[in-house]
Design a protein around this motif. Structure first.
Motif, PDB file in Angstrom:
ATOM      1  N   THR A  49       0.791  -1.199  -0.154  1.00 56.41           N
ATOM      2  CA  THR A  49       0.049   0.033   0.027  1.00 56.41           C
ATOM      3  C   THR A  49       0.769   1.237   0.034  1.00 56.41           C
ATOM      4  O   THR A  49       2.369   1.307   0.046  1.00 56.41           O
ATOM      5  CB  THR A  49      -0.923   0.133   1.119  1.00 56.41           C
ATOM      6  OG1 THR A  49      -0.204   0.154   2.251  1.00 56.41           O
ATOM      7  CG2 THR A  49      -1.654  -1.197   1.334  1.00 56.41           C
ATOM      8  N   GLY A  69      -4.847   1.491  -0.278  1.00 52.32           N
ATOM      9  CA  GLY A  69      -4.808   2.105   0.780  1.00 52.32           C
ATOM     10  C   GLY A  69      -5.154   3.628   0.964  1.00 52.32           C
ATOM     11  O   GLY A  69      -5.341   4.110  -0.156  1.00 52.32           O
ATOM     12  N   ARG A  75      -0.499   3.459   9.002  1.00 49.80           N
ATOM     13  CA  ARG A  75      -0.840   2.255   8.508  1.00 49.80           C
ATOM     14  C   ARG A  75      -2.189   1.708   9.002  1.00 49.80           C
ATOM     15  O   ARG A  75      -2.658   0.662   8.625  1.00 49.80           O
ATOM     16  CB  ARG A  75       0.075   1.131   8.778  1.00 49.80           C
ATOM     17  CG  ARG A  75       1.635   1.423   7.908  1.00 49.80           C
ATOM     18  CD  ARG A  75       2.500  -0.088   7.911  1.00 49.80           C
ATOM     19  NE  ARG A  75       3.669   0.446   7.432  1.00 49.80           N
ATOM     20  CZ  ARG A  75       4.870  -0.267   7.267  1.00 49.80           C
ATOM     21  NH1 ARG A  75       4.780  -1.432   7.941  1.00 49.80           N
ATOM     22  NH2 ARG A  75       5.985   0.090   6.478  1.00 49.80           N
ATOM     23  N   ASP A 124      -4.984   1.757   6.568  1.00 48.86           N
ATOM     24  CA  ASP A 124      -4.863   0.989   5.040  1.00 48.86           C
ATOM     25  C   ASP A 124      -5.640   0.143   4.635  1.00 48.86           C
ATOM     26  O   ASP A 124      -6.151   0.086   3.320  1.00 48.86           O
ATOM     27  CB  ASP A 124      -3.465   0.377   5.047  1.00 48.86           C
ATOM     28  CG  ASP A 124      -2.148   1.214   4.885  1.00 48.86           C
ATOM     29  OD1 ASP A 124      -2.516   2.539   4.908  1.00 48.86           O
ATOM     30  OD2 ASP A 124      -1.316   0.800   4.730  1.00 48.86           O
TER      31      ASP A 124
END
Length: 457
Positions: free
Chosen positions: A81, A213, A219, A222
């Motif tokens: 991503t 994402g 993160r 995502d």
């Protein structure tokens, strides 16, 4: 000459912006010209492990650092991503890789995956479709007798590369094709078995969704579903981005691979080794190691790991580092040079801005050359208020006619906009200046401050 009652005096210590990113200041009967002051730009910590890039800030005068929004996919397939989350996904349908959460540029990318004709149920990328404004750009490949042909269609009509119009630019190097959208800074690369999507942070941060994402340097979000819900598994998130009007015969639910106890394989550790050391700081390598171990583990064939090494070598080449890695595999990846869907990086040519770059196999160095620009055509600027100027069109410079500045060099004849400081230097109060000098990039004009007005005498 009469003074204007509408324009104030230029007082001692007063600064006035002039031209782009420049100020002139009256200091003790001297006009000082200098660039605007820029504070040191802090370096962000980017969770995708790509190095931040220097860009121009909102003022257009100073630099700052932004993280890079890079999403990639390769093999059977593996996804990374924008924020660096790795996950495998074996769906063989059409899926949204990236789209805007809040439409701003009408930009999106869709991938079409198909079965790889193997018994393991894995899938491979077949094509990408880039949508921008009213354009639909279809990117695919045809392989015949080991020869790769890039097939590019714009609004359902095949185009010959290189192709360019006022909105998009498409090139190829025989192995990969590249779509560039200059107005929004988007770049999309497709090589048959691999894709890369590179978007500028300033235009897209916090406003992307899909299998790539959300590009926001975290993160935690995502794995976002189309309804905005965030779940913990991107592998489970991915099938939700199925595009229903594409590839209607596909299986919308990807096959579930049987659980296998995987380990670290020696061929995959090459990516971590000193062989790729020069690239480690430019391209994060852990996702490629994970992808390599996944493939070797599930397919039970060491040579399948060559795909991950190949892909990492390509990303390194695109980042300007050529790696001679095949020798480290003790012959395992030797025959991969014959597979048309992959390439070594060495010997490859690609476009970087206005330059064409080649990775030289003999020296493993980059050779970049600019375009072959024709000599500027002579122009005659004989209309009132015109002057000959140089302008950049595309990657080359042309001569054209621009507007002349008044006798003081402060205003253009027609638009009453400020002229460049170079013209102020040339024309400013010709009869009153004692000296004109230049020191360390700053220009000084000695002039009586009490007689210098913001405008005209």
């Amino acid at each position: 000459m009469a003074k204007s009652n509408l324009i104030p005096f230029f007082q001692n210590g007063e600064s006035i912006p002039v031209g782009n990113c420049s100020n002139i200041t009256c200091v003790d009967r001297t006009i000082k010209h200098e660039h605007v002051h820029c504070e040191p730009a802090p370096l962000p910590v980017c969770v995708n492990n790509y190095p931040p890039v220097s860009v121009t800030d909102d003022s257009g005068c100073c630099s700052k650092y932004d993280c890079q929004c890079i999403c990639s996919g390769f093999g059977d397939p593996h996804y990374i991503t924008f924020d660096g989350t790795y996950y495998p996904f074996q769906g063989n349908c059409s899926y949204v890789l990236v789209k805007e959460i809040h439409p701003k540029y009408n930009f999106s990318v869709v991938i079409d995956n198909v079965n790889c004709d193997s018994s393991d149920g894995l899938s491979c990328p077949k094509s990408l479709t880039v949508y921008y404004k009213a354009f639909k750009i279809f990117m695919s490949q045809e392989i015949s007798n080991g020869i790769v042909t890039n097939l590019i269609y714009v609004n359902n009509k095949r185009v010959v590369l290189p192709f360019e119009n006022s909105d998009i630019r498409i090139t190829d190097n025989g192995i990969e094709s590249l779509v560039v959208i200059p107005a929004i800074g988007a770049q999309v690369t497709f090589t048959g078995m691999m894709f890369f999507i590179n978007l500028p942070w300033k235009n897209f941060h916090g406003n992307t969704e899909g299998q790539c994402g959300t590009c926001d340097n975290t993160r935690t979000d995502d794995c976002r579903l189309p309804n905005g819900t965030v779940i913990s598994s991107c592998e489970k998130m991915a099938p939700y981005w199925h595009v229903h009007d594409n590839n209607g015969s596909c299986e919308s639910v990807p096959p579930t691979l049987p659980p296998v106890h995987c380990t670290n394989y020696s061929i995959c550790e090459i990516i971590r080794s000193k062989v790729f050391e020069k690239c480690h700081k430019l391209v994060p390598y852990e996702p490629f190691v994970m992808a390599c171990n996944f493939d070797v583990c599930h397919i039970n064939n060491v040579s399948i790991g060559c795909a991950s090494l190949q892909t990492y070598a390509e990303e390194c080449a695109l980042a300007g580092v050529c790696i001679d890695w095949r020798g480290a595999t003790n012959g395992t990846c030797r025959k991969w040079t014959e597979v048309a869907a992959y390439y070594t990086g060495a010997g490859t040519t690609w476009t970087n801005g206005c330059e064409t770059c080649t990775c030289v196999p003999e020296t493993l160095t980059l050779n970049c050359v600019g375009p072959a620009c024709p000599a500027p055509q002579p122009v005659t600027c004989d209309q009132e208020g015109q002057v000959k100027i140089t302008e950049t069109v595309g990657c080359c410079q042309n001569l054209t006619c621009g507007e002349w500045c008044d006798s003081l060099g402060l205003y253009t004849a027609k638009t009453a906009k400020l002229c460049s400081f170079a013209k102020i230097t040339a024309h400013l109060c010709q009869n009153n200046c004692d000296t004109v000098s230049q020191t360390s990039g700053s220009e000084f004009i000695a002039i009586s401050c009490r007689n210098f007005l913001w405008g005209r005498f």
